[in-house]
Design a protein around this motif. Structure first.
Motif, PDB file in Angstrom:
ATOM      1  N   VAL A   1      37.846  27.312  41.266  1.00  0.00           N
ATOM      2  CA  VAL A   1      37.962  28.697  40.836  1.00  0.00           C
ATOM      3  C   VAL A   1      36.548  29.225  40.636  1.00  0.00           C
ATOM      4  CG1 VAL A   1      38.845  30.298  39.106  1.00  0.00           C
ATOM      5  CG2 VAL A   1      40.172  28.264  39.708  1.00  0.00           C
ATOM      6  N   TYR A   2      36.255  30.358  41.255  1.00  0.00           N
ATOM      7  CA  TYR A   2      34.928  30.947  41.194  1.00  0.00           C
ATOM      8  C   TYR A   2      34.945  32.144  40.249  1.00  0.00           C
ATOM      9  CZ  TYR A   2      33.392  27.984  44.986  1.00  0.00           C
ATOM     10  OH  TYR A   2      33.045  26.884  45.751  1.00  0.00           O
ATOM     11  N   TYR A   3      33.984  32.132  39.331  1.00  0.00           N
ATOM     12  CA  TYR A   3      33.885  33.163  38.309  1.00  0.00           C
ATOM     13  C   TYR A   3      32.565  33.930  38.456  1.00  0.00           C
ATOM     14  CZ  TYR A   3      37.504  30.390  35.992  1.00  0.00           C
ATOM     15  OH  TYR A   3      38.651  29.695  35.691  1.00  0.00           O
ATOM     16  N   CYS A   4      32.661  35.208  38.288  1.00  0.00           N
ATOM     17  CA  CYS A   4      31.497  36.069  38.215  1.00  0.00           C
ATOM     18  C   CYS A   4      31.115  36.207  36.749  1.00  0.00           C
ATOM     19  CB  CYS A   4      31.890  37.409  38.824  1.00  0.00           C
ATOM     20  SG  CYS A   4      30.705  38.726  38.659  1.00  0.00           S
ATOM     21  N   CYS A   5      29.817  36.231  36.455  1.00  0.00           N
ATOM     22  CA  CYS A   5      29.404  36.375  35.069  1.00  0.00           C
ATOM     23  C   CYS A   5      28.190  37.292  34.986  1.00  0.00           C
ATOM     24  CB  CYS A   5      29.095  35.027  34.430  1.00  0.00           C
ATOM     25  SG  CYS A   5      27.743  34.107  35.174  1.00  0.00           S
ATOM     26  N   ALA A   6      28.117  38.036  33.899  1.00  0.00           N
ATOM     27  CA  ALA A   6      27.002  38.940  33.640  1.00  0.00           C
ATOM     28  C   ALA A   6      26.267  38.444  32.396  1.00  0.00           C
ATOM     29  CB  ALA A   6      27.503  40.363  33.434  1.00  0.00           C
ATOM     30  N   ASP A   7      24.975  38.193  32.554  1.00  0.00           N
ATOM     31  CA  ASP A   7      24.157  37.711  31.446  1.00  0.00           C
ATOM     32  C   ASP A   7      23.598  38.909  30.699  1.00  0.00           C
ATOM     33  OD1 ASP A   7      20.998  35.927  31.159  1.00  0.00           O
ATOM     34  OD2 ASP A   7      22.659  36.147  29.741  1.00  0.00           O
ATOM     35  N   ARG A   8      24.228  39.235  29.577  1.00  0.00           N
ATOM     36  CA  ARG A   8      23.822  40.397  28.772  1.00  0.00           C
ATOM     37  C   ARG A   8      23.558  39.909  27.356  1.00  0.00           C
ATOM     38  NH1 ARG A   8      26.865  44.751  27.723  1.00  0.00           N
ATOM     39  NH2 ARG A   8      28.708  43.494  27.294  1.00  0.00           N
ATOM     40  N   PRO A   9      22.379  39.348  27.122  1.00  0.00           N
ATOM     41  CA  PRO A   9      22.094  38.776  25.801  1.00  0.00           C
ATOM     42  C   PRO A   9      22.391  39.721  24.655  1.00  0.00           C
ATOM     43  CG  PRO A   9      20.318  38.316  27.337  1.00  0.00           C
ATOM     44  CD  PRO A   9      21.241  39.289  28.026  1.00  0.00           C
ATOM     45  N   PRO A  10      23.050  39.247  23.587  1.00  0.00           N
ATOM     46  CA  PRO A  10      23.420  37.856  23.342  1.00  0.00           C
ATOM     47  C   PRO A  10      24.763  37.454  23.948  1.00  0.00           C
ATOM     48  CG  PRO A  10      24.029  39.155  21.442  1.00  0.00           C
ATOM     49  CD  PRO A  10      23.375  40.101  22.415  1.00  0.00           C
ATOM     50  N   GLU A  11      25.354  38.293  24.767  1.00  0.00           N
ATOM     51  CA  GLU A  11      26.675  38.011  25.305  1.00  0.00           C
ATOM     52  C   GLU A  11      26.596  37.581  26.763  1.00  0.00           C
ATOM     53  OE1 GLU A  11      28.764  41.641  22.739  1.00  0.00           O
ATOM     54  OE2 GLU A  11      29.085  41.448  24.885  1.00  0.00           O
ATOM     55  N   THR A  12      27.623  36.883  27.191  1.00  0.00           N
ATOM     56  CA  THR A  12      27.863  36.622  28.601  1.00  0.00           C
ATOM     57  C   THR A  12      29.295  37.035  28.890  1.00  0.00           C
ATOM     58  OG1 THR A  12      26.330  34.749  28.663  1.00  0.00           O
ATOM     59  CG2 THR A  12      27.939  34.913  30.432  1.00  0.00           C
ATOM     60  N   ASP A  13      29.455  37.878  29.890  1.00  0.00           N
ATOM     61  CA  ASP A  13      30.779  38.374  30.236  1.00  0.00           C
ATOM     62  C   ASP A  13      31.291  37.658  31.481  1.00  0.00           C
ATOM     63  OD1 ASP A  13      29.048  41.189  29.449  1.00  0.00           O
ATOM     64  OD2 ASP A  13      30.804  40.650  28.252  1.00  0.00           O
ATOM     65  N   TRP A  14      32.593  37.416  31.511  1.00  0.00           N
ATOM     66  CA  TRP A  14      33.209  36.655  32.593  1.00  0.00           C
ATOM     67  C   TRP A  14      34.371  37.398  33.210  1.00  0.00           C
ATOM     68  CZ3 TRP A  14      30.941  32.042  33.844  1.00  0.00           C
ATOM     69  CH2 TRP A  14      30.071  31.502  32.903  1.00  0.00           C
ATOM     70  N   GLY A  15      34.545  37.201  34.499  1.00  0.00           N
ATOM     71  CA  GLY A  15      35.731  37.690  35.157  1.00  0.00           C
ATOM     72  C   GLY A  15      36.865  36.697  35.018  1.00  0.00           C
ATOM     73  N   GLN A  16      37.979  37.008  35.654  1.00  0.00           N
ATOM     74  CA  GLN A  16      39.172  36.160  35.537  1.00  0.00           C
ATOM     75  C   GLN A  16      39.169  35.027  36.566  1.00  0.00           C
ATOM     76  OE1 GLN A  16      39.133  38.924  37.258  1.00  0.00           O
ATOM     77  NE2 GLN A  16      40.181  38.381  39.162  1.00  0.00           N
ATOM     78  N   GLY A  17      38.294  35.130  37.548  1.00  0.00           N
ATOM     79  CA  GLY A  17      38.174  34.077  38.545  1.00  0.00           C
ATOM     80  C   GLY A  17      39.008  34.328  39.792  1.00  0.00           C
ATOM     81  N   THR A  18      38.564  33.731  40.877  1.00  0.00           N
ATOM     82  CA  THR A  18      39.315  33.787  42.133  1.00  0.00           C
ATOM     83  C   THR A  18      39.323  32.385  42.739  1.00  0.00           C
ATOM     84  OG1 THR A  18      39.536  34.936  44.264  1.00  0.00           O
ATOM     85  CG2 THR A  18      37.297  34.472  43.524  1.00  0.00           C
ATOM     86  N   GLN A  19      40.484  31.949  43.187  1.00  0.00           N
ATOM     87  CA  GLN A  19      40.656  30.591  43.685  1.00  0.00           C
ATOM     88  C   GLN A  19      40.188  30.474  45.130  1.00  0.00           C
ATOM     89  OE1 GLN A  19      42.036  27.646  42.120  1.00  0.00           O
ATOM     90  NE2 GLN A  19      41.227  26.703  43.983  1.00  0.00           N
ATOM     91  N   VAL A  20      39.374  29.477  45.383  1.00  0.00           N
ATOM     92  CA  VAL A  20      38.959  29.128  46.744  1.00  0.00           C
ATOM     93  C   VAL A  20      39.471  27.722  47.022  1.00  0.00           C
ATOM     94  CG1 VAL A  20      37.009  28.615  48.252  1.00  0.00           C
ATOM     95  CG2 VAL A  20      36.930  30.610  46.732  1.00  0.00           C
ATOM     96  N   THR A  21      40.232  27.596  48.101  1.00  0.00           N
ATOM     97  CA  THR A  21      40.771  26.293  48.484  1.00  0.00           C
ATOM     98  C   THR A  21      40.363  25.989  49.910  1.00  0.00           C
ATOM     99  OG1 THR A  21      42.678  26.598  47.028  1.00  0.00           O
ATOM    100  CG2 THR A  21      42.845  24.880  48.708  1.00  0.00           C
ATOM    101  N   VAL A  22      39.691  24.856  50.094  1.00  0.00           N
ATOM    102  CA  VAL A  22      39.222  24.449  51.411  1.00  0.00           C
ATOM    103  C   VAL A  22      40.048  23.265  51.862  1.00  0.00           C
ATOM    104  CG1 VAL A  22      37.240  23.733  52.783  1.00  0.00           C
ATOM    105  CG2 VAL A  22      36.916  25.236  50.805  1.00  0.00           C
ATOM    106  N   SER A  23      40.668  23.397  53.013  1.00  0.00           N
ATOM    107  CA  SER A  23      41.494  22.319  53.545  1.00  0.00           C
ATOM    108  C   SER A  23      40.772  21.632  54.692  1.00  0.00           C
ATOM    109  CB  SER A  23      42.833  22.875  54.040  1.00  0.00           C
ATOM    110  OG  SER A  23      42.633  23.743  55.135  1.00  0.00           O
ATOM    111  N   SER A  24      40.936  20.333  54.749  1.00  0.00           N
ATOM    112  CA  SER A  24      40.260  19.574  55.809  1.00  0.00           C
ATOM    113  C   SER A  24      41.233  19.227  56.919  1.00  0.00           C
ATOM    114  CB  SER A  24      39.653  18.301  55.231  1.00  0.00           C
ATOM    115  OG  SER A  24      40.644  17.544  54.580  1.00  0.00           O
TER     116      SER A  24
END
Length: 116
Positions: A93-116
Motif C-alpha cells: 500500500v502506497y501512501y502520500c505524506c506531507a511534511d508540515r512540521p510539527p505535523e505529518t499528514d497522510w493519505g488513505q493509501g492506494t494498493q499496488v499489486t505486482v504479479s509474476s
C-alpha cells in the motif's frame, strides 16, 4: 481541512508500470516536502521517494532507484510517482505524506499489486 487523496494503484504484471497520483487540498501545498511511502505487513515503513517544495530536489530509496520517479505540479496541487520495472517486492500500500512540521499528514493509501 488537510486532505491527501491517492489514486492510480492496481494490479500489474512484473515488469509493468503504474503512475500514482496524490491530490492535496487544505494547505499551501507548494511550500512543503511531499513523500511517497509504503509499508508491507510486518515490515517497517519505507520512504520510497521524496520531493522538495519547489520540485528541484528529489530522493529515492535504494530499492527503487532507476525505476521510480517522483514529480509534482504545484499549480495543480498534485504529486506523482511513476513506477517502471515493477517487481513482486513492490507489492504494497502506497501512501502520500506531507511534511508540515510539527505535523505529518497522510493519505488513505492506494494498493499496488505486482504479479509474476
Amino acid at each position: 481541512q488537510v486532505q491527501l487523496v491517492e489514486s492510480g494503484g492496481g494490479l500489474v504484471q512484473a515488469g509493468g508500470s503504474l503512475r500514482l497520483s496524490c491530490a492535496a487540498s487544505g494547505f499551501a501545498f507548494r511550500l512543503y516536502f511531499i513523500g511517497w511511502t509504503r509499508q508491507a505487513p510486518g515490515k517497517e515503513r519505507e520512504l520510497v521517494a521524496g520531493i522538495s517544495a519547489s520540485g528541484g530536489s528529489t530522493s529515492n530509496a535504494d530499492s527503487v532507484k532507476g525505476r521510480f520517479t517522483i514529480s509534482r505540479n504545484n499549480a495543480e496541487n498534485t504529486v506523482y510517482l511513476q513506477m517502471n520495472g515493477l517487481k513482486d517486492d513492490d507489492t504494497d500500500v502506497y501512501y502520500c505524506c506531507a511534511d508540515r512540521p510539527p505535523e505529518t499528514d497522510w493519505g488513505q493509501g492506494t494498493q499496488v499489486t505486482v504479479s509474476s
